[in-house]
Design an enzyme around this catalytic site. Sequence first.
Site, PDB file in Angstrom:
ATOM      1  N   GLY A  61     -16.163  -4.999  -7.472  1.00 53.80           N
ATOM      2  CA  GLY A  61     -15.674  -5.002  -6.099  1.00 53.80           C
ATOM      3  C   GLY A  61     -16.700  -5.357  -5.054  1.00 53.80           C
ATOM      4  N   LYS A  94       0.875  -1.171   0.000  1.00 56.85           N
ATOM      5  CA  LYS A  94       0.000   0.000   0.000  1.00 56.85           C
ATOM      6  C   LYS A  94       0.913   1.223   0.000  1.00 56.85           C
ATOM      7  CE  LYS A  94      -4.102   2.018   0.430  1.00 56.85           C
ATOM      8  NZ  LYS A  94      -5.243   1.802  -0.483  1.00 56.85           N
TER       9      LYS A  94
END
Length: 240
Positions: A171, A37
């Site tokens: 998603g 990330k």
Amino acid sequence: MSVLMVSGTGTEIGKTVVTSAIAAAAVAAGRSVAVLKPAQTGVGPDEPGDAAEVVRLAGPSVTAAELARYPEPLAPDTAARRAGLPTVSPAAIAEAATRLALSHDLVLVEGAGGLLVRFDEAGHTLADAARLLGAPVLIVAPAGLGTLNSTALTAEALRARSLTPLGVVVGSWPSSPDLASRCNLADLPKVSDTPLLGAIPESASTLPPPQFRTQSPTWLSPTLRGTWSPETFQSTFAGA
């Protein structure tokens, strides 16, 4: 495919749960996995971020890495500026992903918000890091009305930068999909000119982690080491 960028058409559309499912499916297939990330926003210094959520869902064998963290839930460059903290460059992202790829079969780089969200003062984005890495980009899109335009724009932006859109994953697939969502199963591949590679149930992140890991391959196509078939999935809703 040793590095895969996970981007989205916007924010809060399921990038982290998609990243978690891909990681879980890869681990189930015997692969070693790391998740990177580059910029975590909107999370305090001692709070678990997106990378930690991937480990929680996909399993402790997944390596988590984070390059920068900013307290306010804003675009990374804005959040960094307001916090008086350094930004993250594409070169730093590429270097970190390359380093992780030396010891892992798959590195998943999860972006912040949409593809062209700014990471630094120069306006660099996740696309710039993908170009440095030569990595494909997975598009995470919502299921319902409005997703066709944003998905087409994201795919177009990738190709305009000579990047490869690997495909689209929904998603958060609703338990009771409306007409637009059902139609979008066939239309998303058309407007993006990329394959539909999966659909994650809207409640997936609330599953007990062992159940999440067992079910993840059933939400993803073989390209992502799963067993999901877009044709079979679409046929389920064809008469609805």
